[in-house]
Design a protein around this motif. Structure first.
Motif, short mmCIF file in Angstrom:
data_model
loop_
_atom_site.label_atom_id
_atom_site.label_comp_id
_atom_site.label_asym_id
_atom_site.label_seq_id
_atom_site.Cartn_x
_atom_site.Cartn_y
_atom_site.Cartn_z
N UNK A 69 1.18 -13.67 16.66
CA UNK A 69 0.95 -12.22 16.70
C UNK A 69 0.67 -11.68 15.30
N UNK A 70 1.45 -12.12 14.33
CA UNK A 70 1.32 -11.63 12.95
C UNK A 70 -0.08 -11.88 12.40
N UNK A 71 -0.63 -13.07 12.66
CA UNK A 71 -1.88 -13.46 12.02
C UNK A 71 -3.12 -13.24 12.88
N UNK A 72 -2.98 -13.05 14.19
CA UNK A 72 -4.18 -12.96 15.03
C UNK A 72 -4.34 -11.62 15.72
N UNK A 73 -3.29 -10.81 15.79
CA UNK A 73 -3.40 -9.51 16.43
C UNK A 73 -3.62 -8.44 15.37
N UNK A 77 -4.41 -22.19 11.67
CA UNK A 77 -5.46 -22.44 10.68
C UNK A 77 -6.84 -22.11 11.25
N UNK A 78 -7.05 -22.47 12.51
CA UNK A 78 -8.35 -22.22 13.13
C UNK A 78 -8.61 -20.73 13.32
N UNK A 79 -7.54 -19.96 13.56
CA UNK A 79 -7.70 -18.55 13.90
C UNK A 79 -7.61 -17.61 12.72
N UNK A 80 -6.93 -18.01 11.63
CA UNK A 80 -6.63 -17.07 10.56
C UNK A 80 -7.12 -17.55 9.20
N UNK A 82 -3.22 -5.43 15.47
CA UNK A 82 -2.18 -4.40 15.50
C UNK A 82 -1.06 -4.71 14.52
N UNK A 83 -0.81 -6.00 14.25
CA UNK A 83 0.28 -6.36 13.34
C UNK A 83 0.03 -5.80 11.94
N UNK A 84 -1.22 -5.71 11.54
CA UNK A 84 -1.55 -5.19 10.21
C UNK A 84 -1.31 -3.69 10.12
N UNK A 85 -1.25 -3.04 11.26
CA UNK A 85 -0.91 -1.62 11.29
C UNK A 85 0.59 -1.43 11.38
N UNK A 86 1.26 -2.29 12.17
CA UNK A 86 2.70 -2.17 12.35
C UNK A 86 3.44 -2.38 11.03
N UNK A 87 3.05 -3.41 10.28
CA UNK A 87 3.72 -3.70 9.02
C UNK A 87 3.02 -2.97 7.88
N UNK A 88 3.76 -2.09 7.24
CA UNK A 88 3.21 -1.35 6.11
C UNK A 88 2.81 -2.32 5.00
N UNK A 89 3.62 -3.33 4.79
CA UNK A 89 3.36 -4.34 3.75
C UNK A 89 3.00 -5.65 4.43
N UNK A 90 1.87 -5.64 5.16
CA UNK A 90 1.54 -6.78 6.01
C UNK A 90 1.41 -8.08 5.22
N UNK A 133 4.76 -9.49 4.20
CA UNK A 133 5.51 -9.96 5.37
C UNK A 133 4.90 -11.23 5.95
N UNK A 134 3.58 -11.26 6.04
CA UNK A 134 2.92 -12.41 6.64
C UNK A 134 3.08 -13.67 5.80
#
Length: 278
Positions: A162-166, A208-211, A168-176, A179-180
């Motif tokens: 979720x963190x690397x492929x969605x 690795x393939x997705x991000x 929305x995660x980049x919006x949810x985490x202010x300091x993405x 955190x990632x």
């Protein structure tokens, strides 16, 4: 191992091996009882045969000599002596000062009491992740602030995925990015404890393939321990939230991590109103 071995640990190792040999009966390991057994338990020669080592080598271990068995020998002895998980780990710790790497297979099961506790923590967000950060449980507050993992496909219910492929995660985490990268470093530390777990290799390949970030950061070999701290989240209705969190490991499976969050009183009240309105 270090060059100097504590004689007390060697004596403890010898005593431990003898005690476990003495508690076994021949029938426990598929051997005939026979006659004229002068002492309880298995003979040293029997255990040595089961472990595929020499009786002399086993005698040296039981006498507390510094013969330094490999992890493979210790695993063979653990099998021959019918040691449980905790006993096997103790055997490795006596010799190598560290438990053996964990090789896990199959799915993970969360104890019902832990799942119930997560739900009871509402409106404080809480979730449980497994050894590869699969999301095993999440209460309403966590699903409202992160994402509703229950609505995702089973292979997508993973914190890293979720963190690397969605997006929305980049919006949810202010300091993405912070955190990632920290999440990936914690995952890499866990992967090192599970060298035989194909699930880690498969998830790493998918990431690795997705991000592009995973492809760029993985060669840095960053590692990080689990830790409590503070996270800054963003919600479309609540705005930015600063939340303290703690990470608790379950006793039944220390790879299962319960993460619970607490915001300021006013923000906690707003989170409660949010989930009550759902």
């Amino acid at each position: 191992m270090t060059d100097a071995v504590d004689p007390a640990r060697l004596r403890e190792l010898g005593d431990f091996l003898r005690s476990r040999r003495n508690r076994l009966r021949p029938a426990d390991v598929g051997l005939p009882s026979g006659a004229r057994r002068r002492t309880p338990g298995l003979r040293r020669e029997e255990v040595a045969t089961l472990a595929a080592i020499s009786p002399t080598y086993l005698a040296f271990l039981e006498q507390g000599r510094d013969v330094r068995p490999s992890r493979q020998v210790l695993d063979a002895l653990a099998g021959a002596l019918r040691l449980g998980t905790a006993e096997r780990a103790h055997l490795h710790e006596l010799v190598h000062r560290a438990a053996p790497p964990v090789v896990a297979s199959g799915g993970e099961t969360l104890p019902p009491a832990v799942a119930a506790l997560v739900d009871r923590l509402d409106p404080c967000p809480a979730y449980v992740t497994g050894r590869r950060w699969d999301v095993l449980a999440a209460n309403r507050a966590a699903r409202a602030l992160w994402t509703d993992w229950l609505l995702l496909a089973p292979d997508a219910r993973n914190m890293l995925w979720w963190m690397f492929t969605d997006p929305a995660a980049r919006t949810v985490f202010v300091e993405w990015e912070q955190e990632a990268s920290a999440q990936l470093a914690r995952y890499r530390s866990a992967a090192a404890r599970h060298p035989g777990d194909r699930g880690f290799a498969e998830l790493t390949a998918r990431l690795k393939a997705a991000s592009p970030e995973v492809r760029a950061w993985w060669p840095r070999h960053d590692i990080a321990p689990l830790s409590s701290g503070t996270k800054r989240l963003r919600h479309p209705l609540l705005g930015e939230l600063e939340m303290r969190h703690v990470v608790l490991l379950t006793a039944d499976d220390v790879e299962q991590k319960l993460v619970a969050f607490l915001a300021a009183d006013a923000d906690q009240a707003r989170i409660a109103e949010l989930i009550a309105a759902e």
